[in-house]
Design a protein around this motif. Structure first.
Motif, PDB file in Angstrom:
ATOM      1  N   ILE A 100       0.831  -1.203   0.000  1.00  0.00           N
ATOM      2  CA  ILE A 100       0.000   0.000   0.000  1.00  0.00           C
ATOM      3  C   ILE A 100       0.864   1.251   0.000  1.00  0.00           C
ATOM      4  O   ILE A 100       0.591   2.213  -0.725  1.00  0.00           O
ATOM      5  CB  ILE A 100      -0.949  -0.025   1.220  1.00  0.00           C
ATOM      6  N   ALA A 101       1.933   1.237   0.806  1.00  0.00           N
ATOM      7  CA  ALA A 101       2.832   2.394   0.854  1.00  0.00           C
ATOM      8  C   ALA A 101       3.546   2.599  -0.480  1.00  0.00           C
ATOM      9  O   ALA A 101       3.715   3.740  -0.940  1.00  0.00           O
ATOM     10  CB  ALA A 101       3.848   2.215   1.976  1.00  0.00           C
ATOM     11  N   LEU A 102       3.968   1.506  -1.121  1.00  0.00           N
ATOM     12  CA  LEU A 102       4.642   1.610  -2.421  1.00  0.00           C
ATOM     13  C   LEU A 102       3.708   2.185  -3.478  1.00  0.00           C
ATOM     14  O   LEU A 102       4.114   3.029  -4.294  1.00  0.00           O
ATOM     15  CB  LEU A 102       5.145   0.236  -2.858  1.00  0.00           C
TER      16      LEU A 102
ATOM     17  N   THR B  51       2.476   9.354  -5.969  1.00  0.00           N
ATOM     18  CA  THR B  51       3.046  10.679  -5.663  1.00  0.00           C
ATOM     19  C   THR B  51       4.218  10.992  -6.585  1.00  0.00           C
ATOM     20  O   THR B  51       4.339  12.110  -7.101  1.00  0.00           O
ATOM     21  CB  THR B  51       3.505  10.721  -4.196  1.00  0.00           C
ATOM     22  N   LEU B  52       5.096  10.005  -6.805  1.00  0.00           N
ATOM     23  CA  LEU B  52       6.277  10.214  -7.631  1.00  0.00           C
ATOM     24  C   LEU B  52       5.904  10.529  -9.078  1.00  0.00           C
ATOM     25  O   LEU B  52       6.433  11.482  -9.672  1.00  0.00           O
ATOM     26  CB  LEU B  52       7.168   8.977  -7.578  1.00  0.00           C
TER      27      LEU B  52
ATOM     28  N   VAL C 232       6.698  14.076 -10.892  1.00  0.00           N
ATOM     29  CA  VAL C 232       7.525  14.144 -12.101  1.00  0.00           C
ATOM     30  C   VAL C 232       6.754  14.785 -13.239  1.00  0.00           C
ATOM     31  O   VAL C 232       7.298  15.602 -13.995  1.00  0.00           O
ATOM     32  CB  VAL C 232       8.012  12.730 -12.492  1.00  0.00           C
ATOM     33  N   ASN C 233       5.481  14.448 -13.369  1.00  0.00           N
ATOM     34  CA  ASN C 233       4.680  15.015 -14.439  1.00  0.00           C
ATOM     35  C   ASN C 233       4.509  16.519 -14.280  1.00  0.00           C
ATOM     36  O   ASN C 233       4.542  17.276 -15.262  1.00  0.00           O
ATOM     37  CB  ASN C 233       3.306  14.340 -14.496  1.00  0.00           C
ATOM     38  N   VAL C 234       4.320  16.977 -13.046  1.00  0.00           N
ATOM     39  CA  VAL C 234       4.178  18.417 -12.799  1.00  0.00           C
ATOM     40  C   VAL C 234       5.471  19.146 -13.146  1.00  0.00           C
ATOM     41  O   VAL C 234       5.464  20.198 -13.794  1.00  0.00           O
ATOM     42  CB  VAL C 234       3.781  18.671 -11.333  1.00  0.00           C
TER      43      VAL C 234
ATOM     44  N   VAL D 220      -1.597   5.841 -15.458  1.00  0.00           N
ATOM     45  CA  VAL D 220      -0.923   5.003 -14.465  1.00  0.00           C
ATOM     46  C   VAL D 220      -1.367   5.376 -13.055  1.00  0.00           C
ATOM     47  O   VAL D 220      -1.619   4.499 -12.216  1.00  0.00           O
ATOM     48  CB  VAL D 220       0.609   5.129 -14.603  1.00  0.00           C
ATOM     49  N   VAL D 221      -1.495   6.670 -12.786  1.00  0.00           N
ATOM     50  CA  VAL D 221      -1.941   7.110 -11.459  1.00  0.00           C
ATOM     51  C   VAL D 221      -3.366   6.623 -11.184  1.00  0.00           C
ATOM     52  O   VAL D 221      -3.678   6.177 -10.072  1.00  0.00           O
ATOM     53  CB  VAL D 221      -1.855   8.646 -11.349  1.00  0.00           C
TER      54      VAL D 221
END
Length: 227
Positions: A23-25, A31-32, A36-38, A54-55
């Motif tokens: 769940i944490a991964l 978030t990652l 990166v996209n932003v 993907v998100v």
């Protein structure tokens, strides 16, 4: 504590650690990718074209795994204003009724999840509207359906021969992200069965989060805790 109980305890802690890590991964990857996209969009005027999809996929995985974990840890919220007015016997009866309703819902959810996912894996869904009455026949598979933007990963190329009649995938097949449906719903059903059994055996009072925090606040207010 017996050796058997100790082994069960170690196994339970390992399963807990695994679920929490997964769940944490997933949350970390969401978030990652978003971060990166932003950065790419506002700094380099570019983007990961598959980032949003993907998100969304990861979010679906997070929700379904989180539901099952919530049942396991009794962390789902609920309204107990009425049940708290009842005596202990009445509360237990309502808890058992709630557990039975959740079991029925989880079982229907499991059937629906399989029936939706199966054609994407070139498998057959079940017959029957409410209960599985066997496997359906003549259902056209959807193994050739792919995601909109997520690129194909080489580790899944074996699926081309396994379910897509040797045809290559240009994008990730939907069978991969949709696999969380039967897996997640099966896990939810398992956790509801386990929680229901704990209610039946008196190890747990309900399916919703307990009020230990509120009780601790009351104890502090009455000076029952010492510094």
């Amino acid at each position: 504590m017996s050796q058997h109980s100790a082994n069960e305890s170690r196994w339970g802690r390992w399963i807990d650690s695994l679920e929490e890590t997964v769940i944490a991964l997933i949350l970390g990857l969401m978030t990652l990718v978003t971060f990166v996209n932003v950065v790419l969009r506002y700094v380099f005027n570019s983007s990961l074209i598959w980032g949003l999809e993907v998100v969304l996929i990861l979010f679906a995985w997070l929700v379904l795994l989180g539901i099952s974990y919530g049942f396991k840890k009794t962390s789902h919220l609920g309204v107990d204003a009425v049940t708290n007015l009842l005596p202990h016997t009445g509360q237990r009866v309502l808890a058992l009724i709630s557990a039975a309703a959740c079991l029925a819902y989880a079982a229907l959810l499991m059937k629906g999840a399989w029936d939706y996912w199966a054609p994407f894996a070139a498998l057959q869904p079940t017959d029957g509207r409410w209960f599985p009455m066997g496997m359906a026949e003549g259902v056209r598979d959807r193994a050739f359906y792919v995601t909109d933007q997520v690129p194909m990963l080489d580790i899944f190329r074996w699926l081309e021969d396994a379910i897509n009649y040797g045809e290559s995938y240009d994008k990730l097949p939907r069978v991969i992200p949709y696999a969380i449906l039967p897996f997640g719903c099966a896990l939810i059903l398992l956790r509801v069965v386990q929680a229901s059994w704990r209610i039946v055996t008196g190890q747990q009072s309900s399916l919703i989060v307990s009020h230990e925090a509120e009780e601790d606040v009351e104890r502090i207010a009455h000076g029952e805790y010492e510094e």
